[in-house]
Write a protein that holds these residues in place. Structure first.
Motif, PDB file in Angstrom:
ATOM      1  N   MET A  17      40.421  48.174 -14.140  1.00  0.00           N
ATOM      2  CA  MET A  17      40.533  48.847 -15.444  1.00  0.00           C
ATOM      3  C   MET A  17      39.413  49.867 -15.642  1.00  0.00           C
ATOM      4  O   MET A  17      39.603  50.919 -16.239  1.00  0.00           O
ATOM      5  N   GLU A  18      38.250  49.539 -15.143  1.00  0.00           N
ATOM      6  CA  GLU A  18      37.109  50.436 -15.343  1.00  0.00           C
ATOM      7  C   GLU A  18      37.090  51.590 -14.366  1.00  0.00           C
ATOM      8  O   GLU A  18      36.172  52.409 -14.372  1.00  0.00           O
ATOM      9  N   GLY A  19      38.112  51.629 -13.503  1.00  0.00           N
ATOM     10  CA  GLY A  19      38.201  52.758 -12.584  1.00  0.00           C
ATOM     11  C   GLY A  19      37.384  52.602 -11.322  1.00  0.00           C
ATOM     12  O   GLY A  19      37.066  53.569 -10.657  1.00  0.00           O
ATOM     13  N   HIS A  20      37.023  51.352 -10.981  1.00  0.00           N
ATOM     14  CA  HIS A  20      36.275  51.134  -9.743  1.00  0.00           C
ATOM     15  C   HIS A  20      37.087  50.331  -8.738  1.00  0.00           C
ATOM     16  O   HIS A  20      36.551  49.813  -7.772  1.00  0.00           O
ATOM     17  N   GLY A  21      38.368  50.200  -9.001  1.00  0.00           N
ATOM     18  CA  GLY A  21      39.181  49.335  -8.149  1.00  0.00           C
ATOM     19  C   GLY A  21      39.586  49.993  -6.847  1.00  0.00           C
ATOM     20  O   GLY A  21      39.521  51.221  -6.687  1.00  0.00           O
ATOM     21  N   THR A  22      39.981  49.163  -5.901  1.00  0.00           N
ATOM     22  CA  THR A  22      40.493  49.654  -4.622  1.00  0.00           C
ATOM     23  C   THR A  22      41.814  48.947  -4.338  1.00  0.00           C
ATOM     24  O   THR A  22      42.168  47.977  -5.012  1.00  0.00           O
TER      25      THR A  22
END
Lengths: 178, 422, 839
Positions: free
Chosen positions: B363-368
């Motif tokens: 959700m915070e935009g750090h996912g892979t």
């Protein structure tokens, strides 16, 4: 000391449970003690342990497990806003932001005058009337900014007038005998 | 049709004893007291009242598991109602408390219990005035206490308030909480009917389940069995919340109303809020897998969503419109389960923690892409391995959204991967 | 084993006891179902989920109850809806268990992976490393890889003191609740709990003092990770550096089987030192539990101040001397004293020491003036007749049985017996306690009889009389107790000496013997008398004949010698004091009338200060020997550390001295003293030797040793379960015993008695600094009605037997009216009329 102040009420509480099951009264007793001491202070927990006749470790475990017990000092009024999914779909997150701004505190914070603590909590069972909050166990539903302002003003006025109204805990746990 | 459970909507002040009695109240109890306990159990069995807490276990069969003969036994009413999107039991006990007391008394008589504890979630304390008054009045009028209605049957009834723990809706956790322990479930067996409250045989029934009992006693098992479908008898209260125009509780006959009617019907929610398009709904709070528009043709009954890979459960319907970010929704629900995990068993304690962490990252935009696989894997690692149903249900938001909305996850992590991390 | 059921585990057919959990049953056929939270000594909880297995039951047709058959002609198995925890499911006939399916192996992988996501990877500095179930099971079942980012794991406090004995590393804790459950279920000190919930679940203690329990150390043994460690051992050594030495607790009459973990280390100057004490499994004695006194009370062995060399008084000063010089002097003096010599011994010495001592005094010196220096409780000769039968195991007692506990506070005096009697009560045994005050055991007692100080003997007699009258159906008081005892299948009676004189304990033991004899509750397992001796080998001292009136094996002497009291009163030409401190204990007033005195000791105590010769003895840790516990089990212990200085084992010193006086040559080894002297000279020990004492039996549950998942819990018993000697009642009829009249020590004022405390400052425990904060402070407890202006916290002067003590007063509801209780003070016999004055 709730043991003296509510001796009769506490006795009637114990009568609800089998005689050898005093531990059963730990939740209501801790509700009462928390109201008396403002939060589940060390003193409050030790007193409950003494009344029940168990080790204080048990009472502290209980206070830590259940979310309605506060182990840290809180304001006079604890505003608990539900922002679970159902409430969030109806603007609970935005409502919390608004409330933070109005009170000048972050979640888990307490206003400088010690009046309000703001918390977010899990579902309170009023999803159809979100945004909503409970204040010292009293529900306030279908809220918006204007209603929130009013609510804060009302509580401040109440506090200024000495707030002698019976609380939810008074009415349900202390004044009931059958 | 007049309400069977939410009778306060038809009869003003039915929460008062005199009004309740004037409108047929406690007739079910009288009838039960004129029968043998075994006959009462058989009547409820024949009516096919299934548990309304979500699992749908037949109440009569649950009662019949109780050992026969003397000895201390308990009825415990589950009013912990803490599943996100559920608010029916509160309304029943606030509006029509005597019907629950009467139902519990009939249950107590049927299984040979002389004590009823109604376990309330602590947050409902403010809603308990009518019920507290109802108990007092019922004692005064001889419906509770010794020698009820001159029948020789004794039964006490007490409210017991919890203090904030979803897990206490699980029956063994609830009993632990009643006994003053941490609200953690125990591994069954022993089942409550063998060793429940204070190690004594105990029936734990949901509020709504017991509210179904008095009208069934009055009108007979056939009347009840004729309501609803073959597998789902009677009426069900549906809690409608989320992006609908008119959220609230609705009492429907089982199998007769589709989810589409609930959302769009005039007598129900009157459509989506702000006229938005429907996207998905959670039929049972967080515990049932999310369903898509095709499921709107499913009806409200225990079997009504079988074809759509989900279940009615407690019928806590959370409706989401076209603008809803499903990863966000999954995170919200997962946060709930993580917050409410009691910590007793490893998969739930650790799994909910890692599901939330991973969803947060996405959700915070750090996912892979690897994180999406981790979600799959954690969900798999929890399924079938937890001690109680909470853990098993906790994977539902993730599994459901991954199944139907995987593209939303992928879009988020691709975007993240395109932007170098700071 | 009673009833059994047939099960199949991974295709292995097995017959196992009914009621076992699947995990324990599988272990019986050597199939490992790994566990973390489960422990055979605790109620199953099914929390960790490590033991998930497939469990199936044979299918039967619902209607016909006929077996449902598969195509291949075998009965179909219903495998249920999913895996179940093998620790919570009990075996049933026909059960089929699969522990190696893909699903089961996958479940183990995931549970391990989950546990490790919160667990620090600090095995290299963890005390548990090397004997850690989590480490073992990770090696056996883990993936060796994690799907979770290490930097997002929970970080928790690593050094949380749970009181001053035990430390908690929150990061290592896997929330299995073994410690919490042990404290609650097993020892009934529920002072550990969980706080918070979910991933934040953590262990707390909130008692005062923290982790307030005599059993706290056991939680470090059963902790399946390195979360709980003792402050005694933490960061002390790695398990694989430790050499385990089998031993027996030097404290208390229960004879706890222990292992001393030793290491030779540079920081101790190259010496071998004791790093920790752990339980050694003996299901008949202490199972896998030891009290904290035993665990932490070993430091006296290598404490500063140990006597290192013989000393001889020259020019008024004790000066170092050679063994030869010292012993020659002693030999001359004792030879000269002959029948006017006397020997007093402590009751912590080994049987070998004690036998050699009396043998030398009687047969070489020529005197029967032999006694225990500080005899507090009589009745060795009584237990010799009706002591508990061989094969007695308190763990076998339960419903239908009865236990009498008279004048003893087992929790403080013999905690293992307290635990095992409490557990017998929880299994349904009826426990009857008798004392002047309430004790901890009363909580589980069927009935507690509180008698007035001085009324112990009358109360016991009343019980005996009630048993002897034909109508035992009396419904109240001793009558009801008597009838319950008459109805019991097995009866064990414990008696102690709280508030009693030596003479009273003699009468009490005989009355209780007769109580047991009425219905034949003697001479068989789980029946008979147990004396709650004050020390670890009081029983052995009686057996070896440390008594003026009888020799080894309770052989009556033609001419009795002087008792300790007589010796203190009239003195002796030469007095030998072995392992005792009568001067320090206030029993002997200086050297009045003692011509020559030799003291053989570990430390320079008050008696030694006055001696002519002081001989340095070895502690139990430096040598081997045997102790006999209160259940008359002779148990062997082995040398763990090198001797301090020039010290020698007591029996060796005696042996050398004996030779100097013209007696036999000393034996070469303790084992030979036992075999050649004791087994020959003590009838009850006939046929025993160190080899027979070293025999072991397979223990169940199997939780000792280097097991994969119970590893580190306890040491396996590889070095001896000991042997019980048979009381007279087992081989022949014992008839009712005569009961001498004991003078009751009633007083007119406030009756003051001394009560025991497990941690009482004394010659041994004072060297365990860790226990210091928990040591019983000298105090007097007074009833409110007797307080007379004295309040809790006041300092009061108490005059006892002519000595004035300054004590802290407690008016706390513990003392009954008219009774004052002394605690944390040295032994005081009987009931005394103490003067209590404020200020």
């Amino acid at each position: 000391m709730i043991a003296e102040k509510y001796a009769k009420e506490i006795e009637s509480l114990f009568e609800r449970y089998p005689a050898d099951q005093r531990k059963s009264a730990v939740l209501p007793l801790l509700h009462i003690a928390q109201q008396e001491y403002g939060y589940s202070s060390e003193e409050a927990m030790k007193e409950v342990a003494e009344i029940i006749g168990c080790d204080p470790t048990h009472v502290r475990g209980i206070a830590g497990f259940y979310s309605l017990y506060y182990e840290e000092e809180v304001g006079k009024y604890v505003l608990e806003v539900c922002n679970d999914l159902a409430c969030a779909l109806r603007g609970a997150d935005e409502f919390i932001k608004m409330a933070e701004g109005k009170l000048g505190i972050d979640l888990e914070g307490t206003t400088e005058d010690g009046m309000f603590t703001l918390k977010n909590v899990m579902c309170l069972g009023a999803c159809d009337r979100a945004p909503m909050l409970q204040c010292n166990l009293k529900f306030h539903e279908n809220l918006d900014e204007a209603k929130f302002d009013q609510l804060i003003a009302d509580y401040r006025a109440k506090a200024a007038a000495g707030d002698s109204e019976p609380t939810v805990v008074d009415k349900i746990l202390i004044q009931t005998h059958h | 049709m007049a309400h069977v459970i939410l009778r306060h909507r038809d009869v003003e002040n039915i929460k008062e004893l005199d009004v309740y009695v004037k409108n047929g109240g406690y007739e079910g109890l009288k009838k039960a007291l004129s029968m043998t306990p075994e006959e009462v159990v058989n009547e409820i069995k024949a009516a096919g009242i299934r548990g309304r807490g979500g699992a749908g276990f037949p109440a009569g069969i649950k009662w019949s598991f109780m050992p026969k003969g003397d000895g201390q036994k308990y009825i415990v009413i589950n009013n912990d109602e803490s599943e996100t999107g559920t608010f029916k039991d509160r309304e029943i006990l606030e509006g029509n408390p005597h019907q629950v007391i009467e139902g519990a008394l009939i249950a107590a008589y049927a299984v040979g219990a002389d004590m009823v504890y109604c376990y309330w979630r602590g947050e409902y304390m403010d809603a308990a005035y009518p019920a507290e008054k109802a108990i007092k009045d019922a004692y005064k009028a001889g419906y509770l206490g010794k020698n009820i209605l001159g029948s020789g049957f004794d039964c006490d009834y007490h409210n017991h308030f919890g203090a904030g723990a979803y897990i206490c809706g699980e029956e063994t956790a609830l009993l632990n909480s009643l006994m003053g322990n941490l609200g953690q479930p125990w591994s069954k067996p022993p089942f409550p009917a063998q060793a429940g409250a204070y190690d004594k045989p105990t029936v734990v029934n949901n509020v709504e389940t017991l509210a179904n009992v008095p009208p069934t006693m009055v009108n007979g098992a056939d009347w009840y069995a004729n309501l609803g479908t073959d597998q789902s008898n009677g009426v069900k209260i549906v809690c409608m919340s989320g992006h609908v125009a008119r959220p609230g509780n609705y009492e429907v006959e089982m199998g007769k109303v589709t989810y589409r009617e609930l959302i769009y019907g005039d007598e129900y929610c009157q459509g989506m809020r702000d006229g938005k398009e429907f996207k998905a709904l959670l039929p049972s709070g967080g515990s049932g897998p999310v369903v898509l528009p095709d499921a709107l043709d499913g009806n409200v009954s225990f079997e009504g969503l079988n074809d759509y890979g989900s279940m009615m459960g407690s019928a806590s319907v959370i409706v989401m419109d076209e603008d809803t970010d499903m990863v966000w929704a999954a995170l919200k629900m997962t946060h709930f389960f993580k917050h409410e995990s009691c910590g007793k068993c490893t998969p739930c304690r650790e799994g909910t923690f890692w599901l939330e962490k991973t969803l947060h990252r996405i959700m915070e935009g750090h996912g892979t892409e690897e994180d999406i696989k981790t979600l799959d894997r954690v969900a798999h690692s929890m399924q079938g391995k937890c001690l109680c149903a909470l853990g098993e249900f906790a994977v539902s938001p993730v599994i459901g959204t991954l199944k139907h909305f995987r593209s939303e996850y992928v879009a988020k992590v691709r975007q993240a991967e395109a932007v170098p991390a700071d | 084993m009673s009833e059994t059921v047939n099960i199949i585990v991974d295709g292995i057919e097995a017959e196992v006891p009914k009621g076992l959990t699947v995990v324990d049953a599988a272990k019986m056929v050597d199939v490992d179902i790994p566990v973390f939270c489960h422990h055979p000594k605790l109620e199953p909880v099914g929390m960790c989920r490590m033991c998930l297995v497939d469990i199936g039951m044979p299918m039967f047709d619902r209607e016909t109850r006929e077996p449902v058959m598969d195509d291949d002609g075998t009965q179909k198995i219903n495998w249920g809806r999913g895996m179940q925890t093998g620790c919570t499911v009990r075996v049933a006939d026909g059960m089929n268990v699969r522990t190696n399916t893909e699903g089961v192996l996958d479940a183990r992988n995931t549970v391990i992976e989950f546990l490790l996501t919160s667990h620090p990877l600090d095995c290299p500095i963890c005390d548990k490393g090397g004997e850690c179930p989590l480490q073992n099971l990770t090696m056996a079942h883990g993936l060796g890889d994690s799907h979770f980012p290490f930097d997002q794991k929970m970080k928790n406090d690593k050094h949380v003191p749970l009181g001053d004995l035990i430390a908690l590393d929150r990061e290592r804790c896997i929330q299995c609740a073994r410690c919490v459950r042990f404290q609650d279920e097993v020892v009934d000190d529920p002072v550990l709990g969980f706080h918070n919930r979910g991933r934040k679940l953590e262990i707390i203690t909130y008692s005062d003092p923290g982790f307030d329990s005599y059993w706290s150390g056991n939680t470090t043994d059963i902790c399946p990770v390195g979360a709980l460690t003792t402050n005694d051992f933490r960061f002390g050594a790695r398990p694989w550096e430790l050499r385990p030495v089998a031993s027996i607790s030097p404290h208390g009459p229960e004879g706890e089987n222990i292992t001393m973990s030793t290491r030779q280390e540079a920081k101790s100057g190259g010496r071998v030192v004791i790093k920790r004490i752990m339980p050694r499994q003996n299901e008949q004695v202490n199972e896998i539990w030891i009290s904290d006194r035993t665990r932490f009370g070993h430091h006296f062995a290598d404490a500063d101040g140990r006597l290192m060399t013989p000393m001889v008084r020259k020019n008024g000063e004790l000066q170092a001397a050679s063994w030869d010089e010292a012993l020659s002097l002693v030999a001359d003096k004792f030879k000269a004293a002959g029948s006017n010599a006397a020997g007093l011994s402590g009751d912590r010495m080994s049987n070998e020491d004690l036998f050699a001592f009396q043998d030398m005094m009687r047969n070489t010196v020529g005197t029967n003036n032999i006694d225990l220096a500080n005899g507090r409780i009589a009745g060795g000769d009584v237990t010799a007749q009706v002591g508990v039968g061989t094969g007695t195991n308190l763990a076998d007692m339960g419903a239908g049985d009865a236990v009498i506990v008279f004048a003893s506070d087992l929790h403080e005096e013999a905690p293992i017996w307290w635990l095992r009697v409490k557990q017998a009560a929880q299994r349904g045994a009826k426990v009857f306690t008798f004392n002047v005050r309430e004790t901890r055991l009363d909580a589980v007692a069927a009935e507690t009889t509180l008698y007035k100080p001085g009324d112990a003997i009358d109360t016991a007699r009343a019980l005996l009389n009630a048993l002897n009258v034909s109508d035992q159906k009396a419904k109240d008081g001793v009558g009801a107790i008597a009838s319950a005892i008459a109805d019991a299948e097995n009866v064990v009676a414990f008696y102690g000496f709280e508030g009693l004189t030596y003479e009273e304990t003699d009468s009490l033991s005989r009355i209780l013997a007769n109580v047991l004899l009425v219905n034949g509750n003697v001479g068989k397992a789980n029946n008979g008398l147990i004396a709650v001796w004050p020390h670890n080998n009081t029983q052995g001292a009686w057996d070896m004949g440390i008594h003026p009136a009888f020799g080894p094996g309770y052989k009556a002497l033609d001419k009795a010698g002087k008792s300790a009291a007589d010796i203190y009163e009239s003195g002796a030409d030469a007095l030998y004091v072995m392992g005792a401190d009568p001067v320090g204990d206030g029993l002997m007033n200086g050297r009045k009338n003692v011509g020559f005195m030799v003291v053989q000791e570990l430390f320079m105590n008050a008696t030694a200060e006055l001696a002519d010769v002081v001989l340095p003895a070895q502690s139990w840790a430096e040598r081997d020997g045997t102790f006999t516990n209160g259940e008359r089990r002779i148990q062997l212990y082995y040398p763990a550390i090198a001797p301090m200085g020039k010290s020698k084992a007591d029996w060796q010193i005696i042996g050398m001295l004996n030779e100097k006086m013209g007696g036999d040559k000393p034996k070469m080894a303790a084992s030979l003293v036992f075999k050649k002297a004791i087994a020959a000279g003590v009838a009850q020990y006939k046929g025993m030797d160190y080899r027979s004492l070293a025999q072991v039996e397979k223990q169940f549950p199997d939780v000792g040793g280097a097991d994969l998942y119970y590893g580190g819990n306890s040491y396996e018993n590889k070095h001896g379960m000991g042997q019980q000697w048979a009381s007279a009642a087992e081989s022949g009829e014992v008839t009712s015993l005569d009961i001498p009249d004991a003078k009751s020590s009633k007083v007119s004022g406030i009756a003051t008695i001394r009560t025991a405390a497990l941690y009482t400052n004394g010659s041994l425990l004072q060297h365990s600094e860790l226990l210091e904060p928990r040591m019983a402070t000298p105090r007097i407890m007074i009833n409110e009605a007797d307080a007379n202006g004295i309040a809790t916290g006041d300092e009061v002067q108490v005059r006892v037997n002519g000595e004035t003590m300054t004590l802290q007063a407690y008016v706390n509801g513990v003392a009954p009216q008219g009774v004052a209780l002394l605690n944390g003070v040295p032994h005081v016999a009987g009931v005394i009329d103490a003067e209590i004055t404020k200020g």
